[in-house]
Motif scaffolding. Structure first.
Motif, PDB file in Angstrom:
ATOM      1  N   VAL A 128       1.042  -1.179   0.043  1.00 16.84           N
ATOM      2  CA  VAL A 128       0.358  -0.018   0.300  1.00 16.84           C
ATOM      3  C   VAL A 128       1.052   1.335  -0.174  1.00 16.84           C
ATOM      4  O   VAL A 128       1.673   1.022   0.733  1.00 16.84           O
ATOM      5  N   VAL A 129       0.399   2.017  -0.590  1.00 21.99           N
ATOM      6  CA  VAL A 129       1.024   3.441  -1.111  1.00 21.99           C
ATOM      7  C   VAL A 129       0.704   4.294  -0.738  1.00 21.99           C
ATOM      8  O   VAL A 129      -0.385   4.758  -1.186  1.00 21.99           O
ATOM      9  N   ALA A 130       0.978   5.374   0.118  1.00 21.54           N
ATOM     10  CA  ALA A 130      -0.541   6.741   0.013  1.00 21.54           C
ATOM     11  C   ALA A 130       0.660   7.720   0.397  1.00 21.54           C
ATOM     12  O   ALA A 130       1.728   8.678   0.659  1.00 21.54           O
ATOM     13  N   THR A 131       0.345   8.883  -0.819  1.00 20.52           N
ATOM     14  CA  THR A 131       0.856   9.928  -1.351  1.00 20.52           C
ATOM     15  C   THR A 131       0.017  11.034  -0.344  1.00 20.52           C
ATOM     16  O   THR A 131      -0.380  11.840  -1.020  1.00 20.52           O
ATOM     17  N   GLU A 154     -13.040   5.980   5.193  1.00 19.57           N
ATOM     18  CA  GLU A 154     -12.749   6.456   6.664  1.00 19.57           C
ATOM     19  C   GLU A 154     -10.865   7.131   5.971  1.00 19.57           C
ATOM     20  O   GLU A 154     -10.584   7.468   7.009  1.00 19.57           O
ATOM     21  N   ARG A 155     -10.940   6.094   5.582  1.00 24.39           N
ATOM     22  CA  ARG A 155      -9.335   6.189   4.704  1.00 24.39           C
ATOM     23  C   ARG A 155      -8.374   6.179   5.842  1.00 24.39           C
ATOM     24  O   ARG A 155      -7.607   6.654   5.762  1.00 24.39           O
ATOM     25  N   ILE A 156      -8.331   4.502   6.133  1.00 27.30           N
ATOM     26  CA  ILE A 156      -8.094   4.272   7.670  1.00 27.30           C
ATOM     27  C   ILE A 156      -7.010   2.931   6.235  1.00 27.30           C
ATOM     28  O   ILE A 156      -8.120   1.659   6.427  1.00 27.30           O
ATOM     29  N   GLU A 181      -5.168   8.005   7.121  1.00 24.16           N
ATOM     30  CA  GLU A 181      -4.702   8.776   5.992  1.00 24.16           C
ATOM     31  C   GLU A 181      -5.127   9.920   5.922  1.00 24.16           C
ATOM     32  O   GLU A 181      -4.120  11.891   5.000  1.00 24.16           O
ATOM     33  N   ARG A 182      -6.125  10.530   6.485  1.00 24.46           N
ATOM     34  CA  ARG A 182      -6.395  11.953   6.344  1.00 24.46           C
ATOM     35  C   ARG A 182      -5.358  12.841   7.076  1.00 24.46           C
ATOM     36  O   ARG A 182      -5.282  13.892   7.312  1.00 24.46           O
ATOM     37  N   THR A 183      -5.484  12.657   8.643  1.00 25.57           N
ATOM     38  CA  THR A 183      -4.315  13.067   9.214  1.00 25.57           C
ATOM     39  C   THR A 183      -2.699  12.442   9.540  1.00 25.57           C
ATOM     40  O   THR A 183      -2.094  13.126   9.862  1.00 25.57           O
ATOM     41  N   GLY A 184      -2.105  11.558   8.513  1.00 24.30           N
ATOM     42  CA  GLY A 184      -1.227  11.285   8.136  1.00 24.30           C
ATOM     43  C   GLY A 184      -0.712  10.483   9.908  1.00 24.30           C
ATOM     44  O   GLY A 184       0.323  10.446   9.570  1.00 24.30           O
ATOM     45  N   VAL A 185      -0.988  10.402  10.413  1.00 25.24           N
ATOM     46  CA  VAL A 185      -0.446   9.617  11.847  1.00 25.24           C
ATOM     47  C   VAL A 185      -0.737   8.142  11.774  1.00 25.24           C
ATOM     48  O   VAL A 185      -1.807   7.560  11.318  1.00 25.24           O
ATOM     49  N   THR A 186      -0.061   7.265  12.082  1.00 25.18           N
ATOM     50  CA  THR A 186       0.567   6.235  12.208  1.00 25.18           C
ATOM     51  C   THR A 186       0.626   5.625  13.297  1.00 25.18           C
ATOM     52  O   THR A 186       2.012   6.350  14.106  1.00 25.18           O
ATOM     53  N   LEU A 187      -0.124   4.828  14.155  1.00 21.26           N
ATOM     54  CA  LEU A 187       0.514   4.354  15.413  1.00 21.26           C
ATOM     55  C   LEU A 187       0.571   2.396  15.315  1.00 21.26           C
ATOM     56  O   LEU A 187      -0.223   1.461  13.804  1.00 21.26           O
ATOM     57  N   LEU A 188       1.676   2.268  15.466  1.00 20.57           N
ATOM     58  CA  LEU A 188       1.892   0.891  15.738  1.00 20.57           C
ATOM     59  C   LEU A 188       2.919   0.398  17.049  1.00 20.57           C
ATOM     60  O   LEU A 188       2.580   0.953  17.876  1.00 20.57           O
TER      61      LEU A 188
END
Length: 201
Positions: A128-131, A154-156, A181-188
């Motif tokens: 998956v590539v989010a640009t 939801e663009r998740i 994707e809307r906020t650009g925040v990634t939780l691992l």
């Protein structure tokens, strides 16, 4: 009337309540037998083992309430199973773009979705590539994992399995992931490892 008939009449009168109860019991039994029988809880619908239709080189498009195209799912082969209602897809390609211009591209050897392509699950080595939209800092964010789900509404982008995230030369691995994707925040989640390059001044 002779005493003998009086005796017979008294015995008959004494037997009337018993006869009435017996008649009522018999009528009740007949009524129960004649009434429709309760079939009880119907068995759960069986999962269909065969598709009801199959499409080759097929496409499913998703639009928002205003008619704007949100996402497109292409597949080399799409098989629809009515129970439960789902699409199994070979060679999945998912493309999407939100109102801000952020793009999403996802591929996998196989996938699963509903007919509206609201949530697409990619399996067998998903990429998956989010640009980001033009003018936003940072390069594309890449996710790689065995199973990744994409919520096109939801663009998740999420996964409950190990995922590798890479961006601008930085590589991070986690046991689970959720990217908005809307906020650009990634939780691992889980054990997180990787390398991060400090920007040069």
């Amino acid at each position: 009337m002779s005493p003998r008939w009086w005796l017979v009449l008294e015995r008959a009168q004494a037997s009337l309540p018993v006869l009435a109860a017996a008649g009522l019991a018999g009528f009740t039994w007949w009524l129960v037998q004649s009434s429709p029988q309760d079939e009880g809880t119907r068995p759960a619908a069986q999962v269909s083992s065969a598709p009801d239709y199959e499409l080759h080189a097929a496409r499913v498009a998703r639009f928002d309430a205003s008619g704007r195209l949100e996402a497109v799912v292409d597949g080399q082969v799409m098989r629809h199973y009515p129970v439960p209602d789902r699409l199994l897809i070979d060679e999945v390609l998912l493309l999407g773009r939100d109102e801000q211009g952020q793009g999403l591209r996802a591929t996998a050897p196989e996938g699963e979705a509903d007919q509206s392509a609201a949530v697409v699950t990619l399996r067998g080595g998903a990429q998956v590539v989010a640009t980001p939209a033009a003018g936003q800092p940072g390069g594309p964010v890449r996710f790689e994992g065995d199973t990744v789900s994409v919520d096109t509404r939801e663009r998740i982008v999420s996964s409950k399995q190990p995922v590798t995230l890479s961006q601008d030369g930085n590589v991070v691995r986690g046991q689970s992931m959720r990217h908005d994707e809307r906020t650009g925040v990634t939780l691992l989640g889980g054990r997180v490892t990787g390398q991060y390059q400090v920007p040069s001044r």
